[in-house]
Design an enzyme around this catalytic site. Structure first.
Site: not given
Lengths: 305, 668
Positions: B418, B462, B478
């Site tokens: 991520c 994250h 995202d």
């Protein structure tokens, strides 16, 4: 159980031993509980007279052993003598072969001699020359002891003191009793003229009766609490032994019997306790025996269950 | 009692087991167990040689009491004590402080046990054991630690009981010490709740501040993918109402605006009491139990609302604690996930969010120039679609990147986690002249079925991006959700390619283990909420709700005194009731004694019934016959079993119908 005979016995004994009814009763309870008695006091307070009186009134075969520093074990137990006629050794029994023994001033003898008597007390038999001989039926030792601080004494060690069920002190008589004593006849003469108040068989029956008195669970609880208190208290170096506990209960039974009851009450235990515990306990502070006050305080600290 | 040793000179040198081996050996074993249990939990915090020395001392003691040997001489033990002190000074650098203190205490316990000769020594040993159990909480305040300390206290109390009652059996001792502990519990609660608390716990200075676990205030490729391998708990969140749906579970951590070509960092800015946006939309209230991470940021569900006591907010909506989170903390927050935040953002913030290093990553810059569209929205769309179309792989084991990390990731490796996606996206957006920034934090969380709390672990860490649109403010983007949509919807374990190693607990075959952990964490969360995080702030709140002024020591201590007195009275009453309700005969006797006690003739607790009767008869000659009859009858019924029921009834009747004659003042 003949309560009247006990009452009569007490009455006659009270005539001779003046103003010492409680001590007399303790001595009798000790006898009924098959224990031995230690009387401790200064000379002249009637220790010997008490022993004489009990022997006389109970019709017991009496022997007195005066302990001295040169007394030997054989002087107590007896000795084997060679008989020329039969060319054999024959055992000549010593004074210990009697029903009531007064061991006078026991702490004046050497420990070796002391222990000869004390062993006989415990075993109720004598072993001499490899032969074991039982001692007579009721076997009761009253030992007298001068306070151990006096010169020329061998104080009894704790383990030997434990052989005596109760320890009493006679102390001085009170004013009225002493006056009566001074006015009256010589106690010995009085005693000579008195016959047995109880047969030996009666005494044995009373001893058996004392063993069958009713003891409630609550009372056992109380006795246990009392013994535990002696063990837990920081005042004493060591608590009462299990043997002392059994003795306490036996003596309390005898006391209850003398009170004319068929069951034991906490009061009986409380009357006996100071005379049973004092010579078995030592104060942690100075190693001396606890005073009556110490024991009274201990009794007060243990609640009835 | 151990004083028998003093009584017999030949055995006074030690606890000779020869004369009475049973109770004494039993007690020594108890003491040994209590000491071992008191020292054992400290082993992880003590230098190994201290633990070894303690173990040796305990074994020595066990051996000597088993063989009935005397205590070793003082001249032998004194050098050991001195040596231990010097050793502690050398290996820990000081003699004062938490760990040196505990180390010395542990060694002293072993030595004292070894040289114990009399009751006093053993009392000291017991006291040292209690100290060490208490010291356990310096390092560990978890529920198992408390349970362990409690168990050790049980044994220690048991050995203390054996001092008072040497013949009590093991079960009896355990029972008694358990009863004592239970009786102490209410008092403990009173003191726990009311006793004034220090601002921070005495043991609030952590030794292990270096081992930071959790997000840091900077991010470079690899930081998060290393973190998610850890299965450690990050925090738990309990919602007052329903939980937000999974796509809205973004827990905001450090917001990273500054980029130097490789590492993203936080930008400074003013601290605010409440975040600068107007809350709107659905509101969620929740309570967070945060594990210590030794930094100041707090995870907060987007977008957090203020003001909250003890919490401040940065201009980019991070919640920040006033002090580093060095111990477990609890705080309440609320969130507005659908609010529009940052609609009127300050120009300097926007300027910061567009800034890129002057050099580096030329191909990415070129790509951004190509993807740039007339409107910001279209630009974002085109960047995202470029990322989805170009076959990127989501993996926990990304290959190493070279100097131009963004270029290398976008055009060479195309494998990342991520932080790679979020970083590359923000770079592209900035290169296309859009204000954008990286937000790190936690995403998702597992619902603990036992207590309904949301549990977030380091594996939920994250990173995502935020882009600013004029008129709408900051919008969350995202990129990971596009590359690996399952990551957001169903968590890490379902989104990685097959064959990649997962943290143990995330593996599907350990379902049962996870259930067990759920249960345990539910309990631990409750414990943390109720006990560990009960600090001076919460104490103040609680006392205020009871109308007690926490700032007034006399009142607080007064309350402690009153509560303790009430408890004592309750125990006393309970003990009396228990004593009196045993059987009707006892009850009648108690009534009788109580009645006469009111006339000043209380029965002494050790007084026998006949003695009491005699005393009563002497004191009240008018009633002598009746009083003596009752006492005699009670004595017979009580001590001459079995007592006939009729007789008992008769006695109860005569007690209850006893009429005491009016006392006439006696002459004399």
């Amino acid at each position: 159980m003949p309560p009247s005979s006990i009452a009569r016995l007490m009455a006659i004994a009270g005539e001779i031993i003046l103003g010492k009814e409680h001590e007399l009763r303790l001595a009798l309870a000790c006898l009924l509980a098959r224990g031995h008695l230690l009387i401790e006091d200064v000379p002249g307070t009637g220790k010997t007279t008490l022993a004489h009186t009990l022997a006389r009134l109970l019709g017991l075969q009496f022997q007195r052993i005066q302990f001295t520093s040169d007394l030997l074990p054989a002087d107590i137990i007896g000795v084997s003598v060679f008989e020329r006629d039969s060319a054999t050794f024959r055992f000549r029994p010593g004074p210990v072969f009697a029903q009531l023994i007064l061991a006078d001033e026991i702490n004046r003898a050497t420990p070796k001699t002391q222990s000869a008597l004390l062993e006989a007390m415990e075993e109720r038999q004598i072993t001499a020359d490899g032969q074991t001989m039982p001692l007579p039926g009721p076997f009761f030792v009253i030992a007298t002891q001068n306070p151990s601080s006096q010169v020329g004494t061998f104080p009894l060690p704790e383990s030997q003191l434990d052989r005596f069920l109760l320890r009493i002190r006679l102390g001085y008589p009170d004013r009225a009793a002493e006056r009566k004593l001074l006015q009256g006849q010589d106690r010995r003469e009085l005693l000579e003229r008195t016959g047995p108040a109880l047969a030996v068989s009666d005494l044995l029956a009373l001893q058996d009766a004392a063993r069958t008195l009713i003891v409630a669970d609550r009372l056992i609880d109380y006795v246990q609490a009392l013994i535990a208190a002696t063990r837990q208290s920081a005042k004493f170096t060591a608590g009462l032994s299990p043997r002392a506990g059994m003795g306490l209960l036996a003596a309390a039974r005898a006391w209850a019997l003398l009170e004319g009851r068929d069951h034991v009450l906490p009061e009986d235990v409380q009357r006996i306790f100071p005379h049973l515990a004092a010579h078995r306990l030592r104060l942690a502070d100075d190693g001396r025996m606890p005073t009556p006050d110490d024991l009274a305080r201990l009794l007060q600290s243990v609640w009835l269950p | 009692m151990s004083a028998t040793a003093r009584h017999r000179p030949e055995s006074s040198s030690g606890h000779a087991a020869a004369d009475e081996p049973g109770p004494r050996r039993g007690r020594n074993a108890w003491l040994l167990a209590a000491a071992a249990l008191s020292i054992a939990p400290h082993v992880t915090n003590l230098p190994p040689w201290v633990s070894a020395l303690c173990a040796a001392l305990l074994i020595w003691y066990g051996w000597r009491s088993w063989r009935g040997q005397a205590a070793p001489a003082r001249w032998l033990l004194a050098p050991i004590a001195l040596g231990a002190a010097i050793g502690v000074r050398l290996s820990l650098g000081q003699l004062l402080g938490k760990t040196p203190g505990l180390a010395l205490l542990a060694v002293l316990l072993g030595l004292k046990l070894l040289e114990s000769r009399n009751m006093r020594d053993i009392r000291v040993v017991v006291l040292l054991c209690f100290f060490l159990q208490f010291g356990l909480f310096f390092n560990n305040q978890s529920l198992p630690a408390a349970a362990f300390a409690l168990f050790a206290a049980l044994l220690t109390l048991g050995s203390q009981i054996s001092l008072a009652d040497p013949i009590a059996g093991a079960r009896e001792r355990l029972r008694l010490s358990a009863v004592l502990l239970v009786q102490g519990l209410p008092f403990m609660l009173v003191f726990f709740i009311l006793f004034p608390r220090a601002i921070s716990p005495l043991w609030g200075i952590p030794n292990d501040a270096l081992s930071i676990s959790g997000l840091s205030d900077s991010m470079s490729p690899g930081t998060i993918s290393e973190l998610v391998l850890s299965d450690e708990l990050a925090f738990t969140a309990e919602f007052d109402g329903p939980r937000p749906p999974p796509p809205e579970r973004y827990w905001r951590g450090p917001v990273l605006t500054a980029f130097d070509g490789r590492t993203w960092r936080m930008a400074g800015g003013p601290m605010l009491d409440r975040p600068a946006y107007t809350p709107s939309g659905r509101r969620y209230d929740y309570r967070i139990m945060l594990e210590p991470h030794h930094q100041r940021w707090l995870p907060a569900l987007d977008y957090p609302a203020g003001p909250v006591r003890g919490v401040r907010f940065t201009h980019d909506f991070q919640a920040v604690s006033r002090a580093p989170v060095d111990h477990r903390m609890q705080f309440r927050l609320s969130a507005f996930p659908r609010a529009e935040a940052g609609g009127d953002e300050a120009p300097w913030t926007l300027e910061q969010s567009r800034r890129l290093p002057a050099h580096g990553n030329p191909r990415a810059r070129g790509l951004a120039a190509r993807l740039k569209a007339p409107t910001p929205g279209q630009t974002v769309e085109r960047i995202l679609s470029w990322l989805t179309e170009n076959d990127f792989t989501y993996t926990l084991q990304p290959p190493l990147l070279d100097e131009n990390s963004i270029d290398f990731f976008l055009f060479n490796t195309r494998m990342g986690f991520c932080e790679h996606f979020a970083g590359a996206f923000v770079f592209l957006a900035r290169a296309a002249d859009l204000p954008a920034r990286v937000v790190t934090g936690y995403q998702g969380g597992r619902v603990n079925p036992v207590n309904g709390a949301l549990t977030l672990r380091q594996s939920d860490a994250h990173a995502w991006a935020e882009v600013w649109f004029s008129g709408r403010g900051w919008i969350r983007v995202d990129p990971t959700a596009l590359i690996a949509p399952l990551r957001i919807e169903r968590g890490l374990e379902n989104s990685l390619p097959a064959g990649e190693s997962l943290p143990l607990m995330l593996r599907p075959q350990y379902q049962w283990l996870r259930q067990l952990r759920d249960r345990w964490e539910a309990v631990a969360t409750t414990w943390n909420r109720l006990v560990i995080t009960y600090d001076n702030r919460r104490q103040r709140d609680l006392l205020e709700t009871f109308g007690l002024d926490p700032a007034s020591p006399p009142r607080v201590f007064g309350a402690i005194g009153i509560a303790s007195a009430l408890l004592l009275a309750a125990f006393y009453y309970w003990a009396r009731r228990r004593r009196n309700t045993v059987d009707p005969l006892d009850r009648a006797w108690a009534r009788f004694s109580a009645r006469l006690a009111r006339r000043g003739l209380a029965r002494a607790p050790s007084e026998g019934p006949l003695d009491y009767g005699r005393r009563l008869a002497a004191a009240r000659p008018a009633d002598a016959a009746a009083l003596t009859a009752i006492c005699t009858s009670y004595a017979r019924l009580r001590y001459r079993p079995p007592a006939p029921h009729r007789e008992i009834c008769k006695l109860i009747h005569s007690v209850d119908h006893l009429i005491l004659k009016e006392e006439t003042p006696r002459p004399r």
